[in-house]
Design an enzyme around this catalytic site. Structure first.
Site, PDB file in Angstrom:
ATOM      1  N   LYS A 120       5.692  -3.653  13.353  1.00 28.31           N
ATOM      2  CA  LYS A 120       4.666  -2.608  13.320  1.00 28.31           C
ATOM      3  C   LYS A 120       4.644  -1.797  14.601  1.00 28.31           C
ATOM      4  CE  LYS A 120       1.356  -4.340   9.935  1.00 28.31           C
ATOM      5  NZ  LYS A 120      -0.018  -4.822   9.719  1.00 28.31           N
ATOM      6  N   LYS A 202      11.883  -4.145  -3.234  1.00 32.86           N
ATOM      7  CA  LYS A 202      10.635  -4.588  -3.837  1.00 32.86           C
ATOM      8  C   LYS A 202       9.730  -3.392  -4.166  1.00 32.86           C
ATOM      9  CE  LYS A 202       7.513  -7.698  -2.216  1.00 32.86           C
ATOM     10  NZ  LYS A 202       6.955  -8.716  -1.333  1.00 32.86           N
ATOM     11  N   LYS A 205       3.569  -1.004  -2.199  1.00 30.45           N
ATOM     12  CA  LYS A 205       2.739   0.194  -2.093  1.00 30.45           C
ATOM     13  C   LYS A 205       2.995   0.960  -0.804  1.00 30.45           C
ATOM     14  CE  LYS A 205      -1.344  -2.211  -0.387  1.00 30.45           C
ATOM     15  NZ  LYS A 205      -2.743  -2.548  -0.558  1.00 30.45           N
TER      16      LYS A 205
END
Ligand code: TRP
Length: 337
Positions: A120, A202, A205
């Site tokens: 991140k 995958k 979202k």
């Protein structure tokens, strides 16, 4: 007795989900659907972790709306407010209080090793805030605040749960048995749903550069049908599971997951079908499986007062449970009484 209170028979399950957007069909079939089925066997506590969401910049109005939508969607999926607790993390100040305490029992070196933090901070290089670094400590606080025994997680959260266990063990070692040491819960393996456009990835979202990759739980029938119509297929013309046919295999997996058919049944149903007919029927099956969820969601969101009431009651219950653990912890560490 309070909801989600530990009883002799039932273990406590805690799980959190970030309000970063409407969950995808992949999230649902892979994980969220299982949350619903855990409710009879366990005392379940489900938390919309809006405090975690703050580690990435959020638009305030959008965050508020997304958190509420996610909570309503959980109810629409079948989280039963009579059986389980469902609330916003920010409504229970105990999460922040315990997180601070646990920060003082967590080492920089441990947090530095977290792969999600490394990923991140590369992805959000302009905003490597301290919250991003101590994110796993807040997660540990979520879990330990309720004395949870089991935590249903995906692989991406395994390292965070391991850290939570280390913190609990360390704390218990210094102060006596305060926290149950939680374990990962790997229940029934949910279906592994891949992207409709890139079936080797995958369906996630967050990977939504191309909106046609992902079906969201609140996508309306037209959108769902159009996404399936555009789904990539493979060479050949036969509908069957085959490692060389990732697109077709994924669509078959989706069909099986939403209809409850097994793999062989699903294949049999499409023997002789062409690809476009097959895609249309998979799309229709998904539409039918989402319809009741969307109908309930619409009703829940429309009835603002009822939803507000539920949110308030559940926050109160969560606060009461959290308060007990927090009082115990504060006493142990020597906060003035
Ligand atoms: N970090 C988790 C995720 O991104 C969400 C989360 C926060 C969580 N607190 C938790 C999951 C506690 C399980 C238990 O998916």
């Amino acid at each position: 007795m309070l909801l989600a209170e530990k009883t002799a028979e039932k273990k406590i399950i805690f799980s959190g989900m970030q309000p970063t957007g409407i969950p995808s069909l992949g999230n649902y079939l892979g994980a969220l659907k299982n949350w619903v089925s855990l409710q009879d066997e366990y005392r379940c506590i489900y938390c919309v972790v809006d405090m975690h969401a703050l580690t990435i910049r959020q638009d305030p109005a959008a965050l508020r709306a997304k958190a509420r939508e996610l909570l309503a969607l959980c109810l629409a999926m079948g989280i039963d407010p009579e059986k389980s607790l469902l609330y916003f993390q920010s409504h229970v100040p105990g999460h922040a209080e315990l997180a601070w305490i646990l920060n003082c029992f967590t080492y920089m070196g441990e947090l530095n090793r977290m792969t999600q933090y490394k990923d991140k901070s590369l992805k959000h290089a302009d905003n490597v805030n301290a919250g991003l670094f101590t994110y796993p400590v807040l997660m540990a606080a979520d879990i330990l605040l309720y004395g949870a025994d089991l935590v249903p997680i995906g692989d991406d959260q395994r390292q965070h749960l391991e850290l939570c266990r280390d913190i609990a063990i360390r704390f218990n070692h210094m102060y006596g048995d305060v926290f149950p040491v939680p374990e990962a819960y790997y229940g029934k393996v949910g279906a592994r749903i891949m992207s409709l456009q890139e079936p080797e990835k995958k369906m996630s979202k967050s990977e939504s550069e191309n909106p046609n990759n992902v079906v969201y739980l609140l996508d309306r029938p037209d959108t769902v049908l159009s996404k399936f119509k555009k789904a990539v297929t493979d060479s050949g013309s036969e509908v069957r599971f085959d490692p060389d046919k990732p697109g077709i295999s994924n669509l078959l997996t989706i069909y099986a997951a939403v209809t409850g058919a097994d793999a062989a049944q699903a294949e049999r149903e499409f023997a002789g079908s062409g690809y476009s007919d097959f895609k249309r029927r998979v799309g229709e099956a998904v539409v039918e499986s989402l319809r009741p969820i969307q109908t309930r969601f619409d009703a829940l969101i429309r009835d603002k007062e009822a939803l507000d009431g539920l949110i308030k009651t559940h926050a109160e219950r969560a606060n009461a449970l959290a308060g007990r653990m927090l009082r115990k912890v504060k006493k142990k560490i020597g906060y003035p009484i």
